[in-house]
Scaffold this motif. Sequence first.
Motif, PDB file in Angstrom:
ATOM      1  N   VAL A 147      -3.174   0.398  -3.468  1.00  0.00           N
ATOM      2  CA  VAL A 147      -2.571  -0.921  -3.319  1.00  0.00           C
ATOM      3  C   VAL A 147      -1.993  -1.338  -4.669  1.00  0.00           C
ATOM      4  O   VAL A 147      -2.696  -1.371  -5.674  1.00  0.00           O
ATOM      5  N   VAL A 148      -0.689  -1.619  -4.664  1.00  0.00           N
ATOM      6  CA  VAL A 148       0.005  -2.061  -5.863  1.00  0.00           C
ATOM      7  C   VAL A 148       0.298  -3.548  -5.705  1.00  0.00           C
ATOM      8  O   VAL A 148       0.818  -3.987  -4.683  1.00  0.00           O
ATOM      9  N   VAL A 149      -0.076  -4.310  -6.709  1.00  0.00           N
ATOM     10  CA  VAL A 149       0.059  -5.765  -6.695  1.00  0.00           C
ATOM     11  C   VAL A 149       1.174  -6.161  -7.655  1.00  0.00           C
ATOM     12  O   VAL A 149       1.314  -5.568  -8.727  1.00  0.00           O
ATOM     13  N   SER A 150       1.968  -7.154  -7.269  1.00  0.00           N
ATOM     14  CA  SER A 150       3.014  -7.646  -8.162  1.00  0.00           C
ATOM     15  C   SER A 150       2.828  -9.133  -8.415  1.00  0.00           C
ATOM     16  O   SER A 150       2.383  -9.876  -7.536  1.00  0.00           O
ATOM     17  N   VAL A 151       3.156  -9.538  -9.637  1.00  0.00           N
ATOM     18  CA  VAL A 151       3.137 -10.950 -10.018  1.00  0.00           C
ATOM     19  C   VAL A 151       4.443 -11.218 -10.754  1.00  0.00           C
ATOM     20  O   VAL A 151       4.719 -10.600 -11.784  1.00  0.00           O
ATOM     21  N   GLU A 152       5.236 -12.120 -10.192  1.00  0.00           N
ATOM     22  CA  GLU A 152       6.519 -12.488 -10.786  1.00  0.00           C
ATOM     23  C   GLU A 152       6.502 -13.987 -11.078  1.00  0.00           C
ATOM     24  O   GLU A 152       6.013 -14.755 -10.267  1.00  0.00           O
ATOM     25  N   ALA A 210       3.103   2.242   2.997  1.00  0.00           N
ATOM     26  CA  ALA A 210       2.551   2.271   4.352  1.00  0.00           C
ATOM     27  C   ALA A 210       2.547   0.842   4.875  1.00  0.00           C
ATOM     28  O   ALA A 210       1.981  -0.048   4.249  1.00  0.00           O
ATOM     29  N   GLY A 211       3.211   0.603   5.965  1.00  0.00           N
ATOM     30  CA  GLY A 211       3.248  -0.744   6.521  1.00  0.00           C
ATOM     31  C   GLY A 211       4.176  -1.641   5.739  1.00  0.00           C
ATOM     32  O   GLY A 211       4.966  -1.199   4.910  1.00  0.00           O
ATOM     33  N   GLU A 212       4.055  -2.909   6.015  1.00  0.00           N
ATOM     34  CA  GLU A 212       4.903  -3.916   5.377  1.00  0.00           C
ATOM     35  C   GLU A 212       4.213  -4.494   4.147  1.00  0.00           C
ATOM     36  O   GLU A 212       3.005  -4.722   4.168  1.00  0.00           O
ATOM     37  N   THR A 219       0.854  -1.181   0.000  1.00  0.00           N
ATOM     38  CA  THR A 219       0.000   0.000   0.000  1.00  0.00           C
ATOM     39  C   THR A 219       0.893   1.235   0.000  1.00  0.00           C
ATOM     40  O   THR A 219       1.788   1.357   0.838  1.00  0.00           O
ATOM     41  N   ALA A 220       0.640   2.127  -0.935  1.00  0.00           N
ATOM     42  CA  ALA A 220       1.423   3.356  -1.013  1.00  0.00           C
ATOM     43  C   ALA A 220       1.156   4.215   0.213  1.00  0.00           C
ATOM     44  O   ALA A 220       0.026   4.304   0.705  1.00  0.00           O
ATOM     45  N   ALA A 221       2.214   4.849   0.708  1.00  0.00           N
ATOM     46  CA  ALA A 221       2.059   5.821   1.784  1.00  0.00           C
ATOM     47  C   ALA A 221       1.213   6.978   1.257  1.00  0.00           C
ATOM     48  O   ALA A 221       1.195   7.241   0.043  1.00  0.00           O
ATOM     49  N   PRO A 222       0.517   7.676   2.136  1.00  0.00           N
ATOM     50  CA  PRO A 222      -0.331   8.789   1.674  1.00  0.00           C
ATOM     51  C   PRO A 222       0.451   9.773   0.797  1.00  0.00           C
ATOM     52  O   PRO A 222       1.540  10.230   1.156  1.00  0.00           O
ATOM     53  N   ALA A 241      14.426   2.217  -2.453  1.00  0.00           N
ATOM     54  CA  ALA A 241      13.510   3.313  -2.777  1.00  0.00           C
ATOM     55  C   ALA A 241      12.126   3.117  -2.168  1.00  0.00           C
ATOM     56  O   ALA A 241      11.523   4.073  -1.680  1.00  0.00           O
ATOM     57  N   VAL A 242      11.620   1.904  -2.198  1.00  0.00           N
ATOM     58  CA  VAL A 242      10.229   1.709  -1.786  1.00  0.00           C
ATOM     59  C   VAL A 242      10.031   1.722  -0.275  1.00  0.00           C
ATOM     60  O   VAL A 242       8.909   1.875   0.190  1.00  0.00           O
ATOM     61  N   GLY A 243      11.096   1.610   0.473  1.00  0.00           N
ATOM     62  CA  GLY A 243      10.959   1.612   1.925  1.00  0.00           C
ATOM     63  C   GLY A 243      10.181   2.799   2.451  1.00  0.00           C
ATOM     64  O   GLY A 243       9.330   2.653   3.323  1.00  0.00           O
ATOM     65  N   GLY A 244      10.432   3.984   1.913  1.00  0.00           N
ATOM     66  CA  GLY A 244       9.729   5.174   2.366  1.00  0.00           C
ATOM     67  C   GLY A 244       8.477   5.502   1.579  1.00  0.00           C
ATOM     68  O   GLY A 244       7.817   6.498   1.850  1.00  0.00           O
ATOM     69  N   LEU A 245       8.151   4.680   0.599  1.00  0.00           N
ATOM     70  CA  LEU A 245       7.003   4.962  -0.266  1.00  0.00           C
ATOM     71  C   LEU A 245       5.783   4.132   0.075  1.00  0.00           C
ATOM     72  O   LEU A 245       4.724   4.341  -0.505  1.00  0.00           O
TER      73      LEU A 245
END
Length: 97
Positions: free
Chosen positions: A49-54, A83-85, A9-12, A77-81
């Motif tokens: 909410v961004v979903v990934s499929v690999e 919300a939550g884990e 989930t993207a941070a606000p 990069a995504v650590g600060g982008l």
Amino acid sequence: MLIVLGSATAAPGRRHELVDAARAVTAATRSDDGCLSYVFAADLDDPDVVVSVEVWRDQAALDAHMTHDHTQRFIAAVGGLQAGEPSMSFHTVPDPA
């Protein structure tokens, strides 16, 4: 064959940056040895909410991907982008014959 499903989930106010980071890692990852498919998508009910499929040839291919510079830059990069884990699940399936 290994399938990895994930979501974050993207941070606000950070969705655009998260999507940009996902685009950058996707472009680099699709040429990784053993990468059969690598996509990100938005959840239809919650666009934050961004979903990934690999899909990877095997665990060794995924392990190699995790060591690449483009993957390490994405993780940093995504650590600060987000919300939550993020959530991830790993599924080993037989190769289609």
